[in-house]
Design a protein around this motif. Structure first.
Motif, PDB file in Angstrom:
ATOM      1  N   LEU A  36      49.103  37.028  43.453  1.00 54.31           N
ATOM      2  CA  LEU A  36      50.545  37.200  43.648  1.00 54.31           C
ATOM      3  C   LEU A  36      51.371  36.593  42.513  1.00 54.31           C
ATOM      4  O   LEU A  36      52.489  37.016  42.274  1.00 54.31           O
ATOM      5  CB  LEU A  36      50.973  36.619  44.990  1.00 54.31           C
ATOM      6  CG  LEU A  36      50.450  37.360  46.217  1.00 54.31           C
ATOM      7  CD1 LEU A  36      50.940  36.685  47.492  1.00 54.31           C
ATOM      8  CD2 LEU A  36      50.842  38.826  46.202  1.00 54.31           C
ATOM      9  N   ASP A  37      50.846  35.599  41.810  1.00 49.30           N
ATOM     10  CA  ASP A  37      51.595  34.983  40.701  1.00 49.30           C
ATOM     11  C   ASP A  37      51.280  35.613  39.347  1.00 49.30           C
ATOM     12  O   ASP A  37      51.773  35.152  38.333  1.00 49.30           O
ATOM     13  CB  ASP A  37      51.313  33.477  40.629  1.00 49.30           C
ATOM     14  CG  ASP A  37      52.119  32.707  41.662  1.00 49.30           C
ATOM     15  OD1 ASP A  37      53.174  33.215  42.077  1.00 49.30           O
ATOM     16  OD2 ASP A  37      51.690  31.613  42.047  1.00 49.30           O
ATOM     17  N   GLU A  38      50.473  36.655  39.335  1.00 61.79           N
ATOM     18  CA  GLU A  38      50.106  37.300  38.077  1.00 61.79           C
ATOM     19  C   GLU A  38      51.155  38.353  37.713  1.00 61.79           C
ATOM     20  O   GLU A  38      51.419  39.267  38.490  1.00 61.79           O
ATOM     21  CB  GLU A  38      48.733  37.955  38.225  1.00 61.79           C
ATOM     22  CG  GLU A  38      48.190  38.538  36.951  1.00 61.79           C
ATOM     23  CD  GLU A  38      46.823  39.163  37.155  1.00 61.79           C
ATOM     24  OE1 GLU A  38      46.450  40.019  36.346  1.00 61.79           O
ATOM     25  OE2 GLU A  38      46.131  38.811  38.128  1.00 61.79           O
ATOM     26  N   PRO A  39      51.764  38.239  36.524  1.00 62.98           N
ATOM     27  CA  PRO A  39      52.773  39.227  36.119  1.00 62.98           C
ATOM     28  C   PRO A  39      52.179  40.631  35.999  1.00 62.98           C
ATOM     29  O   PRO A  39      51.007  40.797  35.678  1.00 62.98           O
ATOM     30  CB  PRO A  39      53.237  38.739  34.750  1.00 62.98           C
ATOM     31  CG  PRO A  39      52.797  37.324  34.649  1.00 62.98           C
ATOM     32  CD  PRO A  39      51.584  37.200  35.524  1.00 62.98           C
ATOM     33  N   ILE A  40      53.003  41.619  36.262  1.00 61.69           N
ATOM     34  CA  ILE A  40      52.624  43.024  36.139  1.00 61.69           C
ATOM     35  C   ILE A  40      53.235  43.533  34.843  1.00 61.69           C
ATOM     36  O   ILE A  40      54.439  43.368  34.609  1.00 61.69           O
ATOM     37  CB  ILE A  40      53.116  43.830  37.351  1.00 61.69           C
ATOM     38  CG1 ILE A  40      52.507  43.259  38.632  1.00 61.69           C
ATOM     39  CG2 ILE A  40      52.793  45.312  37.182  1.00 61.69           C
ATOM     40  CD1 ILE A  40      53.201  43.689  39.902  1.00 61.69           C
TER      41      ILE A  40
END
Length: 183
Positions: A36-40
């Protein structure tokens, strides 16, 4: 608009939100591998919500992961040969631009996010230096839904088909304008 964003919300959060409004949300069985904290970032897969039946909006939505950087249906070469930047579609031209006009008429979606990233040049910035990373979010980490378009193409290297999406952007709101002119 950005070319990086975050969605710090699990599928269950989205399902609960839509159930409050009586809108059915069908969730794709395959759980995303993204933290969830990984940028897209462009060309990565991300969640969109699209109508189960565009002719019957009350039928609900389905949650699917698609490639971010729309590849238009008319593109037949390999995906890597589609070089036009199509992560964002300008609201002023989306209805007439060849890349987006068919999707605009027939394949709209919502893109859930909790923040987006804009880069700016700090005072004294010189070419080659890193830019300043600005994360724009909302109070309490609220989920927002940006307008989007999705498309299904059959490029040479995806004969089974490739589904991709883009954001629709417009002039920036006053709170974003000092950092970027679009959102």
């Amino acid at each position: 608009m950005c070319n990086e964003y975050l969605k710090r919300a699990a599928a269950t959060n989205l399902a609960e939100l839509f159930s409050e409004y009586g809108i059915p949300l069908r969730i794709d069985e395959a759980a995303p591998n993204r933290a969830l904290d990984e940028p897209i970032r462009p060309t990565e897969r991300a969640t969109v919500l699209r109508p189960l039946d565009p002719a019957r909006p009350t039928a609900g939505l389905e949650m699917v992961d698609l490639r971010w950087w729309l590849v238009p249906a008319f593109h037949r070469g390999p995906v890597k040969d589609w070089r036009a930047m199509s992560t964002n579609a300008r609201i002023e031209t989306v209805a007439t631009a060849p890349t987006f006009k068919d999707a605009y008429r027939h394949r709209r979606c919502l893109v859930p996010l909790t923040s987006f990233i804009e880069y700016s040049e700090p005072a004294g910035w010189k070419k080659g230096q890193p830019k300043q990373r600005n994360e724009i979010s909302w109070a309490g980490g609220d989920i927002r839904f940006f307008a989007g378009l999705w498309e299904r193409a059959t490029p040479a290297d995806f004969p089974e088909g490739l589904e991709s999406f883009t954001f629709i952007t417009g002039p920036a709101a006053p709170d974003v304008r000092p950092i970027h002119d679009r959102c």
